[in-house]
Design a protein around this motif. Structure first.
Motif, short mmCIF file in Angstrom:
data_model
loop_
_atom_site.label_atom_id
_atom_site.label_comp_id
_atom_site.label_asym_id
_atom_site.label_seq_id
_atom_site.Cartn_x
_atom_site.Cartn_y
_atom_site.Cartn_z
N TYR A 9 1.02 -0.95 -0.30
CA TYR A 9 -0.02 0.20 -0.19
C TYR A 9 1.11 0.99 -0.09
CZ TYR A 9 -4.72 -2.75 0.31
OH TYR A 9 -5.52 -3.26 0.32
N LEU A 10 2.68 0.87 0.19
CA LEU A 10 3.00 2.37 -0.17
C LEU A 10 3.62 2.71 -1.40
CD1 LEU A 10 5.72 1.20 2.77
CD2 LEU A 10 4.16 3.32 2.75
N TYR A 11 2.62 1.76 -2.26
CA TYR A 11 2.49 2.67 -4.15
C TYR A 11 2.03 3.99 -3.95
CZ TYR A 11 1.30 2.22 -8.29
OH TYR A 11 0.83 2.73 -10.10
N TYR A 12 0.85 3.86 -3.05
CA TYR A 12 -0.12 5.67 -3.09
C TYR A 12 0.56 6.14 -2.49
CZ TYR A 12 -3.75 1.59 -3.73
OH TYR A 12 -4.69 0.62 -4.21
N PHE A 13 1.43 6.20 -1.78
CA PHE A 13 2.20 7.50 -1.27
C PHE A 13 3.74 7.52 -2.28
CE2 PHE A 13 0.43 5.69 2.06
CZ PHE A 13 -0.42 7.00 2.99
N TYR A 14 4.69 6.22 -2.29
CA TYR A 14 5.62 6.78 -3.23
C TYR A 14 5.31 6.96 -5.30
CZ TYR A 14 7.91 5.35 1.24
OH TYR A 14 8.50 5.87 1.97
N HIS A 15 4.37 5.85 -5.70
CA HIS A 15 3.61 6.18 -7.17
C HIS A 15 2.05 6.48 -6.81
CE1 HIS A 15 7.71 4.23 -7.82
NE2 HIS A 15 7.38 3.20 -6.61
N ARG A 16 2.12 7.82 -5.70
CA ARG A 16 0.71 8.62 -6.37
C ARG A 16 0.22 9.03 -7.43
NH1 ARG A 16 1.16 13.63 -2.29
NH2 ARG A 16 1.83 14.91 -3.85
N GLU A 17 1.02 9.59 -8.27
CA GLU A 17 0.93 10.48 -9.37
C GLU A 17 0.34 9.01 -10.19
OE1 GLU A 17 4.69 9.17 -9.83
OE2 GLU A 17 3.94 10.02 -8.41
N LYS A 18 1.56 8.01 -10.70
CA LYS A 18 1.16 7.15 -11.25
C LYS A 18 -0.58 6.34 -11.07
CE LYS A 18 5.49 5.43 -12.25
NZ LYS A 18 6.79 3.95 -11.68
N ALA A 19 -0.73 5.77 -9.63
CA ALA A 19 -1.77 5.45 -9.20
C ALA A 19 -3.25 6.25 -9.80
CB ALA A 19 -1.94 5.14 -7.93
N VAL A 20 -3.01 8.03 -9.93
CA VAL A 20 -4.10 8.65 -9.64
C VAL A 20 -4.12 8.70 -11.04
CG1 VAL A 20 -4.70 10.79 -10.40
CG2 VAL A 20 -3.95 9.94 -8.04
N GLN A 21 -2.93 8.61 -11.84
CA GLN A 21 -3.72 8.16 -13.92
C GLN A 21 -3.57 7.28 -14.45
OE1 GLN A 21 0.76 9.38 -14.85
NE2 GLN A 21 0.54 11.89 -13.92
N ASN A 22 -3.50 6.01 -13.10
CA ASN A 22 -3.82 4.89 -14.06
C ASN A 22 -4.90 4.73 -13.95
OD1 ASN A 22 -1.66 4.16 -15.36
ND2 ASN A 22 -0.56 2.76 -12.91
N ILE A 23 -5.80 5.13 -12.48
CA ILE A 23 -7.52 5.00 -12.88
C ILE A 23 -7.38 6.12 -13.48
CG2 ILE A 23 -8.87 5.91 -10.24
CD1 ILE A 23 -7.42 5.34 -8.72
N LYS A 24 -7.65 6.88 -13.70
CA LYS A 24 -8.86 7.58 -14.79
C LYS A 24 -8.25 7.52 -15.50
CE LYS A 24 -8.79 12.36 -13.42
NZ LYS A 24 -8.60 13.39 -13.18
N LYS A 25 -7.14 7.17 -16.41
CA LYS A 25 -7.57 6.30 -17.98
C LYS A 25 -7.84 5.49 -17.61
CE LYS A 25 -3.58 4.37 -21.02
NZ LYS A 25 -2.81 4.30 -20.85
N SER A 26 -8.26 4.47 -16.85
CA SER A 26 -8.59 3.03 -17.26
C SER A 26 -10.40 3.34 -17.25
CB SER A 26 -9.03 1.98 -15.68
OG SER A 26 -9.01 2.49 -14.52
N GLY A 27 -10.66 4.62 -16.95
CA GLY A 27 -11.79 4.95 -16.43
C GLY A 27 -13.36 3.98 -15.93
N LYS A 28 -11.84 3.50 -14.97
CA LYS A 28 -13.08 2.44 -13.53
C LYS A 28 -12.37 2.51 -12.60
CE LYS A 28 -14.98 -1.24 -15.47
NZ LYS A 28 -15.39 -2.17 -15.65
N THR A 29 -12.98 3.12 -11.42
CA THR A 29 -12.15 2.80 -10.24
C THR A 29 -11.97 1.24 -9.23
OG1 THR A 29 -14.27 2.89 -8.93
CG2 THR A 29 -13.28 5.49 -9.42
N ARG A 30 -11.89 1.21 -8.40
CA ARG A 30 -11.50 -0.24 -8.17
C ARG A 30 -12.51 -0.79 -7.57
NH1 ARG A 30 -9.73 -5.34 -7.38
NH2 ARG A 30 -9.55 -6.12 -4.75
N GLY A 31 -13.34 -0.01 -6.53
CA GLY A 31 -14.65 -0.07 -6.13
C GLY A 31 -15.92 -0.32 -7.21
N GLU A 32 -15.62 -0.12 -8.15
CA GLU A 32 -16.99 0.48 -9.50
C GLU A 32 -16.51 -1.27 -10.57
OE1 GLU A 32 -18.16 3.67 -12.20
OE2 GLU A 32 -15.63 3.96 -11.68
N THR A 33 -15.09 -1.82 -10.05
CA THR A 33 -14.79 -3.23 -10.70
C THR A 33 -15.46 -4.18 -9.89
OG1 THR A 33 -12.98 -2.41 -11.46
CG2 THR A 33 -13.41 -4.33 -11.24
N ILE A 34 -14.79 -4.19 -8.39
CA ILE A 34 -15.45 -4.73 -7.55
C ILE A 34 -17.01 -4.88 -7.30
CG2 ILE A 34 -15.92 -5.37 -5.28
CD1 ILE A 34 -13.46 -5.85 -6.61
#
Length: 458
Positions: free
Chosen positions: A244-269
């Motif tokens: 989960y430290l990924y969200y702190f150390y690579h936070r811009e990647k996480a946000v960009q990837n989520i927005k690029k996918s057009g779908k959040t983890r919650g929507e996927t689940i």
């Protein structure tokens, strides 16, 4: 002895039931109760859990109920795994945050705060009930997210019988066992930090330190959750990292990837769960058990394989195969239930076990208060829990721990007092928000969105 699961209609319930029942006799458990206030989910997933329990060990009394008083009456142990607001609440948390280019992950930062607003009051209600109905010496294992914040809030309210558990560290240790070829119990770890914000500064194989050997191994970044991180980052820290430290150390990647996918983890689940609910609802679990189990494991594997896939931009195969024959106890040997059951076993037989728990710091990490809830390697036994002595932590890690712990203290206080001002302050100091303007917008939006569960704030 009696073990109660609050949130027994959750998607993980069938595997949870198998894990508990397969060890029940060993742990002197003769009654297991799964409770949930969502009758539909209790019927689907609780029903499958009950059938798995009966087929695993029919001698164990297994009960489903929607009555918390019945569930908690004379309980010796309680596991809490609630999702207040269900998948739709999670989706709201994520999408509101993303409007401001902020991560809305359910245990971290803004999303974690929103979930804590719903989770903490519900857990306090059930802990108060446990005080009235359960055994005086009942132990409560909290897995309700965000586990660190919830455990901190409950301990602050005087519930000293609450221990936070998370399956992240134990699942990571299984990956390291597979990587090194070690048998279970041969690896020893020294973990410290906060929930979903922890580091492993020592990994020993039969007493020999191997953490730096692991860090230099290319396979570490292919076959474990270290695949999420830049190897140069891991080498510079000289420690292994909680995923989960990924969200702190690579936070811009996480946000960009989520927005690029057009779908959040919650929507996927939510989409996976909707399809799974439809298929399972059309089956009669007892008569069509093998088909129901096959359907369940198919969708459960899809859920597991989607873990961190959107945020990191890469999938990870965590497929669970259907048990050979019908049921295989080796399928039911871990997760957060495994941590709780190991704790119960060590308290009963007196043999100390090493495990990572969420417990009061009690002088373990220098620079934190004794009552700060930390995620840390512990020894559990007849005398209770003894956190490892960590001492001084390097400033790079300690700076992040202090900042997030300040957020946690403010968040817990704001939820207890229902204070809008403190909610804004809590989010403002969180490193993934770090702005009063954003904090004010997020706090106000979340309070309005979840008024049904949290009531009026002032």
């Amino acid at each position: 002895m009696k073990l109660t699961v609050l949130g027994g209609g959750g998607v993980r319930s069938p595997l949870l039931a198998g894990t508990i029942v397969s060890r029940a006799e060993q742990l002197n458990l003769n009654e297991i109760v799964f409770m949930d206030n969502d009758i539909k989910k209790l019927t689907i997933y609780g029903g499958l859990a009950r059938e798995i329990a009966l087929r695993t060990n029919e001698k164990i009394k297994f009960i489903l109920t929607s009555d918390p008083a019945e569930a908690l009456k004379d309980a010796d142990f309680v596991i809490t795994t609630l999702r207040v607001g269900q998948d739709r609440g999670r989706i709201l948390d994520e999408k509101i945050a993303l409007e401001y280019d902020i991560l809305g992950q359910e245990t971290t930062g803004a999303g974690g705060f929103a979930m804590a607003m719903r989770s903490i009051p519900a857990l306090k209600f059930y802990c108060d009930m446990a005080k009235r109905y359960a055994k005086p010496a009942v132990r409560i294992f909290n897995f309700t997210n965000p586990s660190g914040l919830v455990t901190q809030a409950l301990r602050d309210e005087g519930f000293e019988n609450v221990y936070g558990i998370c399956d992240g560290p134990s699942e990571f240790m299984k990956e390291l066992e597979a990587l090194t070829g070690a048998r279970h119990g041969q690896l020893s770890a020294e973990c410290f930090g906060l929930n979903h914000l922890s580091w492993f500064r020592s990994i020993k194989l039969n007493g020999e330190e191997i953490v730096h050997k692991l860090i230099d191994s290319q396979e570490l970044y292919k076959k474990t959750e270290m695949r999420l991180f830049d190897p140069d980052l891991v080498r510079s820290q000289g420690m292994l990292l909680n995923g989960y430290l990924y969200y702190f150390y690579h936070r811009e990647k996480a946000v960009q990837n989520i927005k690029k996918s057009g779908k959040t983890r919650g929507e996927t689940i939510f989409e996976i769960n909707t399809r799974m609910n439809a298929e399972l609802s059309a089956l009669r679990v007892r008569e069509d058990f093998e088909k129901a189990l096959e359907v369940y494991l198919k969708y459960y594997s899809e859920r597991e394989n989607s873990y961190m896939a959107i945020e990191s931009g890469s999938a990870h195969d965590k497929t669970k195969k259907a048990p050979e024959g019908l049921l295989s106890k080796c399928e039911f040997n871990g997760g957060y239930a495994g941590v709780a059951l190991d704790f119960i076993e060590s308290c009963q037989n007196g043999k100390e076990k090493e495990m990572v728990l969420l417990v009061p710091n009690s002088g373990s990490i220098d620079g934190l208060r004794d009552d700060d809830i930390v995620e840390i390697t512990c020894r559990a036994g007849l005398d209770g829990v003894k956190p490892a002595r960590i001492g001084e932590v390097p400033e790079i890690q300690m700076n992040l721990i202090r900042q997030v712990k300040l957020f946690e203290r403010l968040a817990v206080k704001s939820i207890r007092l229902k204070s809008i001002e403190l909610a804004r302050e809590a989010l403002m100091v969180h490193p993934l928000v770090n702005s009063y303007t954003l904090a004010k917008n997020l706090a106000d939006r979340y309070i309005e969105a979840h008024r049904e569960y949290i009531g009026e704030w002032k």
